[in-house]
Design a protein around this motif. Sequence first.
Motif, PDB file in Angstrom:
ATOM      1  N   GLY A  89      10.083  -3.588  -4.827  1.00 41.80           N
ATOM      2  CA  GLY A  89      10.390  -4.950  -5.244  1.00 41.80           C
ATOM      3  C   GLY A  89      11.065  -5.772  -4.169  1.00 41.80           C
ATOM      4  O   GLY A  89      11.489  -5.250  -3.140  1.00 41.80           O
ATOM      5  N   ALA A  90      11.143  -7.087  -4.432  1.00 36.16           N
ATOM      6  CA  ALA A  90      11.789  -8.006  -3.493  1.00 36.16           C
ATOM      7  C   ALA A  90      13.251  -8.149  -3.884  1.00 36.16           C
ATOM      8  O   ALA A  90      14.076  -7.315  -3.518  1.00 36.16           O
ATOM      9  CB  ALA A  90      11.063  -9.344  -3.498  1.00 36.16           C
TER      10      ALA A  90
ATOM     11  N   ASP B 244       0.823  -1.203   0.000  1.00 35.82           N
ATOM     12  CA  ASP B 244       0.000   0.000   0.000  1.00 35.82           C
ATOM     13  C   ASP B 244       0.864   1.263   0.000  1.00 35.82           C
ATOM     14  O   ASP B 244       2.089   1.184   0.012  1.00 35.82           O
ATOM     15  CB  ASP B 244      -1.017  -0.018   1.156  1.00 35.82           C
ATOM     16  N   ASP B 245       0.204   2.419  -0.058  1.00 31.06           N
ATOM     17  CA  ASP B 245       0.934   3.681  -0.167  1.00 31.06           C
ATOM     18  C   ASP B 245       1.768   3.985   1.079  1.00 31.06           C
ATOM     19  O   ASP B 245       2.669   4.816   1.034  1.00 31.06           O
ATOM     20  CB  ASP B 245      -0.031   4.844  -0.434  1.00 31.06           C
ATOM     21  N   ALA B 246       1.467   3.311   2.188  1.00 25.72           N
ATOM     22  CA  ALA B 246       2.272   3.499   3.399  1.00 25.72           C
ATOM     23  C   ALA B 246       3.445   2.521   3.429  1.00 25.72           C
ATOM     24  O   ALA B 246       4.140   2.420   4.442  1.00 25.72           O
ATOM     25  CB  ALA B 246       1.405   3.313   4.645  1.00 25.72           C
ATOM     26  N   ALA B 247       3.665   1.779   2.309  1.00 28.34           N
ATOM     27  CA  ALA B 247       4.785   0.828   2.171  1.00 28.34           C
ATOM     28  C   ALA B 247       4.612  -0.396   3.064  1.00 28.34           C
ATOM     29  O   ALA B 247       5.555  -1.153   3.264  1.00 28.34           O
ATOM     30  CB  ALA B 247       6.139   1.497   2.417  1.00 28.34           C
ATOM     31  N   GLU B 248       3.407  -0.610   3.595  1.00 28.38           N
ATOM     32  CA  GLU B 248       3.136  -1.855   4.310  1.00 28.38           C
ATOM     33  C   GLU B 248       2.861  -2.929   3.276  1.00 28.38           C
ATOM     34  O   GLU B 248       2.368  -2.633   2.186  1.00 28.38           O
ATOM     35  CB  GLU B 248       1.906  -1.711   5.209  1.00 28.38           C
TER      36      GLU B 248
ATOM     37  N   THR C 259       8.948  -2.318   2.075  1.00 34.85           N
ATOM     38  CA  THR C 259       9.733  -3.096   3.038  1.00 34.85           C
ATOM     39  C   THR C 259       9.834  -4.579   2.658  1.00 34.85           C
ATOM     40  O   THR C 259      10.436  -5.360   3.395  1.00 34.85           O
ATOM     41  CB  THR C 259       9.138  -2.988   4.458  1.00 34.85           C
ATOM     42  N   THR C 260       9.262  -4.966   1.495  1.00 34.56           N
ATOM     43  CA  THR C 260       9.381  -6.358   1.055  1.00 34.56           C
ATOM     44  C   THR C 260      10.859  -6.739   0.990  1.00 34.56           C
ATOM     45  O   THR C 260      11.667  -5.994   0.453  1.00 34.56           O
ATOM     46  CB  THR C 260       8.757  -6.541  -0.350  1.00 34.56           C
ATOM     47  N   ALA C 261      11.196  -7.899   1.523  1.00 34.98           N
ATOM     48  CA  ALA C 261      12.566  -8.443   1.461  1.00 34.98           C
ATOM     49  C   ALA C 261      13.556  -7.737   2.384  1.00 34.98           C
ATOM     50  O   ALA C 261      14.754  -7.989   2.294  1.00 34.98           O
ATOM     51  CB  ALA C 261      13.110  -8.473   0.035  1.00 34.98           C
TER      52      ALA C 261
END
Length: 344
Positions: A328-329, A110-114, A290-292
């Motif tokens: 991205g991851a 989402d736009d909050a980077a969650e 925050t993925t990866a």
Amino acid sequence: SSSAAADGDRRRTRVLVVGSVNIDDAVRVQRFPGPGETVGARSADTALGGKGANQAVAAARAGAEVRMVGAVGAGDGGPLLAALDADGVGTAGVARLDGVPSGRAFVFIDDAAENSIVVVAGANRAIPDAAVQEACRTLGPGDVVLLQNEVPAATSRLAAGLAREAGAAVVWNAAPAPESSEELVDGHDLLLVNEHELGRLATLLGAADIPPALNSNSGTRPAAVPRTGSEGTAPIRPTGIETPVDRLVAAVAAATGADVICTLGAEGAVYRVGGETGRAAARRVEAVDTTAAGDTFAGYFAALAELPLRERLRRALDAASLAVTRPGASASIPHRDEVRRLNA
Ligand code: ADP
Ligand code: NA
């Protein structure tokens, strides 16, 4: 620089990752849909993912010599193997299984980077024991075996047992959090977790209370806080057991007999290594995805086994903090030169 020359002289750490390989479908949304709701995506991308593959890529980009054991579908796994190859990760130990789809993760950001993730295990559930046994045959002292919790615990336990017999170090990233004590991997030397996973492990291990004897650094706290000269460098220092997270980390370390590092997102990490409890701050960055992050930390930390603890922690934290500034991851995992430049 002299440190680059020293790095060149050192034998590259050999890392064997036994874990998941996924097709990641990353879908960016303004906000997550609620039950019964449909929302439009801002964008969608397909890429290599899975905690095992991400950590293998991170370890390779950190400079290690990396091999992967896992399984993909014979029909749809080609691009995954090609992506691992492109990063120099050895894929001879990744089985190509007929009639099974590759693992797949639907990642919503989402736009909050969650992020919010649904995983289909697919071929990850069927890693042949023979692939683990074959890859572990060449392990020796100084090598690192890196495990997660996206493949059957029996596969991880087989790898951990063979690694110990061979004198290799076993690093277990207990992610995603084990659902039951059946998913515990014993025989690891180092446990890597985030706060949520730490809480789950403490519960499963019955380790919520620590004996008072552990409630100190038993005289290991140095008189002065070590500092490095470069500005913006995250301080890393022994703290003793102060916060509830410190207490849980110490309790889990006592229950498992292993070292423990708990990452805390923007707050960095708490470590209990060799009986010393301390804290390492993360670099201040603007997080976009925050993925990866945890995978970058795990892969780097495993790869940098030859470095002293503080240096190893700082590079792994810096690499993870860089990863969250990019979408991205595996695409967001930095190369070692980028991480080095942060402290040049
Ligand atoms: P996980 O992704 O497994 O939940 P964390 O969220 O604890 O793991 O993040 C792992 C590491 O990534 C942190 O220790 C830190 O170095 C880095 N990191 C994560 N989020 C941020 C952030 N907002 N700012 C800076 N660094 C971050
Ligand atoms: Na990222």
